[in-house]
Design an enzyme around this catalytic site. Sequence first.
Site, mmCIF file in Angstrom:
data_model
loop_
_atom_site.group_PDB
_atom_site.id
_atom_site.type_symbol
_atom_site.label_atom_id
_atom_site.label_comp_id
_atom_site.label_asym_id
_atom_site.label_seq_id
_atom_site.Cartn_x
_atom_site.Cartn_y
_atom_site.Cartn_z
ATOM 1 N N GLU A 76 0.959 -1.268 0.099
ATOM 2 C CA GLU A 76 -0.073 0.054 -0.078
ATOM 3 C C GLU A 76 1.022 1.399 0.061
ATOM 4 O O GLU A 76 0.545 2.147 -0.434
ATOM 5 C CB GLU A 76 -0.943 -0.075 1.172
ATOM 6 C CG GLU A 76 -2.190 0.829 1.021
ATOM 7 C CD GLU A 76 -3.106 0.857 2.121
ATOM 8 O OE1 GLU A 76 -4.310 0.262 1.856
ATOM 9 O OE2 GLU A 76 -2.976 1.360 3.162
ATOM 10 N N LYS A 94 -12.738 2.182 -3.046
ATOM 11 C CA LYS A 94 -14.074 2.538 -2.247
ATOM 12 C C LYS A 94 -14.980 3.250 -2.940
ATOM 13 O O LYS A 94 -16.364 2.796 -2.688
ATOM 14 C CB LYS A 94 -13.397 3.227 -0.962
ATOM 15 C CG LYS A 94 -12.675 2.591 -0.281
ATOM 16 C CD LYS A 94 -12.288 3.383 1.153
ATOM 17 C CE LYS A 94 -10.769 2.952 2.002
ATOM 18 N NZ LYS A 94 -10.641 3.877 2.895
ATOM 19 N N HIS A 104 6.054 -26.749 2.946
ATOM 20 C CA HIS A 104 5.221 -27.732 2.495
ATOM 21 C C HIS A 104 4.028 -27.222 1.546
ATOM 22 O O HIS A 104 3.029 -27.884 1.227
ATOM 23 C CB HIS A 104 4.576 -28.584 3.530
ATOM 24 C CG HIS A 104 5.319 -29.145 4.451
ATOM 25 N ND1 HIS A 104 6.051 -30.396 4.400
ATOM 26 C CD2 HIS A 104 6.088 -28.595 5.890
ATOM 27 C CE1 HIS A 104 6.878 -30.354 5.163
ATOM 28 N NE2 HIS A 104 7.001 -29.825 6.140
#
Length: 545
Positions: free
Chosen positions: A357, A507, A388
């Site tokens: 960000e 937004k 893994h």
Amino acid sequence: MSVAASQAWSALQKHAGEIKNKHLKDLFAEDPHRFEHLSFKAAGCMLDLSKQRITSETLQKLYQLAEQQSLGDSIEKLFSGAIVNPTENRPALHTVLRQPEEQPLIVGDIDVNSAVHKSLKQMESLVNQIHNAQWRGYDGSPIKTVINIGVGGSDLGPLMTCRALAMHSPEYARNLDVHFVSSMDGSQLARLLDKLDPASTLFILSSKSFTTIDTLANANTAREWLISNSSESQDVITRHHFIAATASPQKAIEWGIPERNHLRFWDWTGGRYSMWSVIGMPIALQIGMDNFRKFLNGAHQMDEHFRHAPLQENLPVLLGLIGVWNINFLDIHAHAVLPYDGRLAHLPAYLEQLEMESNGKNVTHSGNAVDYSTCPILWGEVGPNAQHAFYQLLHQGTESVMCDFIAPALRYQDNGKELQTQHQLALANCFAQSRLLALGDSILDDIENAPPHKRYRGNQPSSTLMFETLSPETFGALIALYEHKVYVQAVIWEINPFDQWGVELGKKVATSLLDCFDNPDQDTLDASTYGLMNYIRQQRGGFSE
Ligand code: F6P
């Protein structure tokens, strides 16, 4: 002129041409004292850069780039309250949040540090009331559960730190459960509300802007839950069950939280740099105020080091420059964060926001499009589990990836031998992985006869970051180290690490789409969004086409 056209940059490009032909195993063979030459210590942290694809000449050239970009001046600007976030016309003063009380900082005509300490004391008073069972729910019950509602910087930092330092919780704080709710779909909240007792549950609404829809949606659901389970008025409920940690007190009042339940911070604290402020209240509730202050002090030690140490010994500068080297000169655009300590499980998510960000930007301060790469794709996982999962790609995939291995030297000192052995096992795996990634299968005997699918090319660069034990101080220092690393890179790339206009746009678009569900408009929406909206309507049985 673009930094990529500068002399220091060109010198690094030329040098990279030579380094690209070298394997890390050659660099180790050339200098058996690589570790001594390329490891650095400060503020309780140790940074080993010997598994990076660098020589001392690389570092010299990187320092020249830093000097050319006036990094020293930019560091001083950050600490002294200059406008380092020009698109929002403000300073970024997260370092003041951890500055000792006796060091005033005057910005404009305000003593910022005294305001910071006033708000810390206010937070301390609320924390004490909750720990001492003086803060009561609507029916007089003491608070047993605290739920932090927030997202992004108002969630990730406190969540990460509560988990990392949980074992530092003092006796008096252990009866308090601290939970985190961030997701706008309500899934975390629904799970908690099912089993919690409303009368002993307190919500902290953590939101710098107090307009974030994710947070407000969860807050509204929480308030309705309390009202319907208590039959008390909204006033009583908000007074007893909601605290606002915000830089927008007026909005918190409009939502219904009385001023005496407010904890304040300021617009010059970036969301992703805010856990050192009152946004850290869940941390203080979990580990106690004394430990919270130690956490601030650890970060302050790193701040002092960053501000005063020469470039050549400066951990954040070195970490930042190494990133620039890998990204811009060795063309590595993926960065894995790999803690070998389960308590740091939330560190990768926190760094995803902090780094991407902040530095996921494509225009410079002067508004020009950059003609070089900036922040890489960063992700991560607790190392042993990642072994893994995605390590296969690190070892034998086609992408170059730079890695940060992070671990405490000591753990379980007060526990039994078995757990200490487990820690040693984790460290052995950590060192084995970075060794194999660096040197490839050259460390194995008789490997030349192995089939191609069993060969490991190596030459994947990594840094190893260690500290003695995971404590409030070392953890504070570690996070401050990454914050400043991000700033160093932003200075080199000439970008603003303190705004996030791309997120703001997302937004806005989401808000405008909310109204379209009932009546999607083919002319204004793109075909995909229109089709998806119609699909939802069909599922709801409202419309079919
Ligand atoms: O994700 C964008 C962002 O603005 C972050 O920078 C911030 O941490 C988060 O939203 C939450 O914002 P607020 O604290 O204002 O609710």
